[in-house]
Design a protein around this motif. Structure first.
Motif: not given
Length: 430
Positions: A57-86
């Motif tokens: 969803e962020a990849g449509k216009e660009g922006g940043v994924i925010v991992v705020s308070k808590g523990t988020y568990v995941s497998g492989a994630l792919d970040f497209p052009q224009g999307v960063s991680l905080y």
């Protein structure tokens, strides 16, 4: 008077880009996509699909994924052009301990382009990707490590790739990358790996994995693989393998493979090393490394300060390297030896002799077991044009076989012999 411009060891000017150590703030990273606002649970369950949906969803216009308070568990994630991680200070992005959450794909690992498992965070063909924040990216590696050591007990010849393990961060074919602030910990395999990238900055990061108890095998902090213009500054590295290692390809024809390449214009500075196998390691899968600066470093403990691995099955050239203002302790100050792990000439009989030349080592105060662990073997590699000056080294073994290096120049070297952790009066000045 005009200030003298800083240069790399071969005289190439150091660009102003290396002096900009700006740490990105969340407010500068565009529209914020906060995982909790999108209903992603942080209850310990694996949420790969839900997190990837927010990234897309962020990849449509660009922006940043925010991992705020808590523990988020995941497998492989792919970040497209224009999307960063905080990753916020109280946020944790944690890898799944199930390898099936990392579906096999074409990737790069151990100097080869092949099918293998992706990382937790994957970035490909982007410009301007950023990871920032003071949170944690946790590889959740314990079960992977246990599996590796069990397999190694059953088959001592098993390779790193035989035990199925993901990395924490893999970035390929990208530019203008900034990785800052975050703690990378407990990676199942290599911690961070950048490949065929240029203009990458690591600023104030921590990379840690255990070297006691259940050790994290091959959890290199930073693997630099056929990259140019890389800055590693103000970082802390404490891992159960190499801290910074140069990759780039391996095999008898590695220098002819377009998927491989050189590492050049790399600066590692103002860093602290906890434990590691090699503080600065050339190889074992590396074809050409040039214009490397390693300076203002504190080493707390480890095996090797400067380690040159020469593979007898790979043509290699390590050149124009400056190491200065380093202090601390490791088993070996300088380690240059053949590296035959998984040796395979693949039938080639005319492999060229490798080279290690134009090294300057100066202004270091160090405590070690062996000062000069260098094997002369000119059937495999030739060492030449080294300058070693203003070194104060205490070691149990202070032998110094100068003939191992052609055109070696020394000045102001003080070697102090120690025995059973107590210094003797035996001092050699060169």
């Amino acid at each position: 008077m005009e200030k003298k411009k800083e240069v790399f060891p071969d005289g190439t000017p150091v660009s102003e880009w290396f002096k900009d150590k700006h740490v990105p703030q969340l407010s500068e990273m565009g529209r914020q996509y906060v995982l909790k606002d999108y209903g992603v649970p942080c209850d310990g369950t694996v949420q790969t699909e839900a997190i990837q949906k927010v990234i897309d969803e962020a990849g449509k216009e660009g922006g940043v994924i925010v991992v705020s308070k808590g523990t988020y568990v995941s497998g492989a994630l792919d970040f497209p052009q224009g999307v960063s991680l905080y990753v916020a200070e109280d946020g944790i992005l944690k890898g799944s301990e199930n390898i099936s959450d990392f579906p096999i794909r074409k990737t790069r690992i151990e100097g080869q382009n092949c099918l293998y498992f992706p990382a937790l965070i994957n970035v490909s063909h982007t410009a301007g990707f950023t990871i920032a924040g003071n949170g944690v990216i946790d590889g959740n590696g314990t079960k992977y490590w246990q599996g590796f050591w069990l397999r190694r007990t059953w088959n001592p010849e098993c390779t790193n790739k035989d035990e199925q393990r993901p990395r924490l961060l893999y970035i390929e074919d990208s530019s203008d990358v900034t990785i800052s602030g975050v703690t990378f910990q407990n990676s199942p395999f290599w911690t961070t790996h950048i490949c065929r990238c240029h203009h990458v900055k690591y600023i104030g990061c921590r990379m840690v994995s255990p070297h006691e108890g259940i050790r994290g095998p091959s959890t290199d902090a930073i693997d630099i693989d056929a990259c140019s213009d890389v800055l590693v500054t103000d970082c802390y590295m404490d891992v159960n393998d190499d801290a910074v290692a140069f990759k780039g390809g391996k095999g008898p024809w590695a220098d002819e493979d377009p998927g491989n390449g050189a590492n050049e214009r790399i600066i590692i500075e103002n860093c602290v090393y906890g434990f590691c196998h090699g503080c600065l390691t050339f190889g074992s899968e590396s074809v050409h490394d040039r214009n490397i600066i390693f300076r203002n470093i504190e080493v707390q403990t480890g095996y090797n300060l400067l380690w040159l691995k020469f593979r007898p099955d790979t043509p290699q050239k390590y050149e124009y390297v400056l190491m200065e203002n380093v202090h601390g302790r490791a088993a070996h100050f300088l380690n240059i030896n053949p590296w035959r792990q998984f040796f395979d000439l693949q039938g080639r009989k005319d492999l060229p002799v490798s080279l290690g030349e134009h090294f300057t080592i100066r202004n270091c105060t160090f405590d070690c077991d062996i000062f000069f662990n260098v094997k002369c073997d000119e059937t495999q590699y030739i060492l030449s044009d080294y300058v070693m000056e203003d070194l104060a080294v205490s070691a149990a073994d202070i032998s110094f076989e100068k003939e191992a290096i052609r055109n070696l120049k020394t000045e102001g070297i003080v070697l102090r012999k120690k025995q059973e952790k107590e210094y003797t009066d035996a001092v050699t000045t060169l």
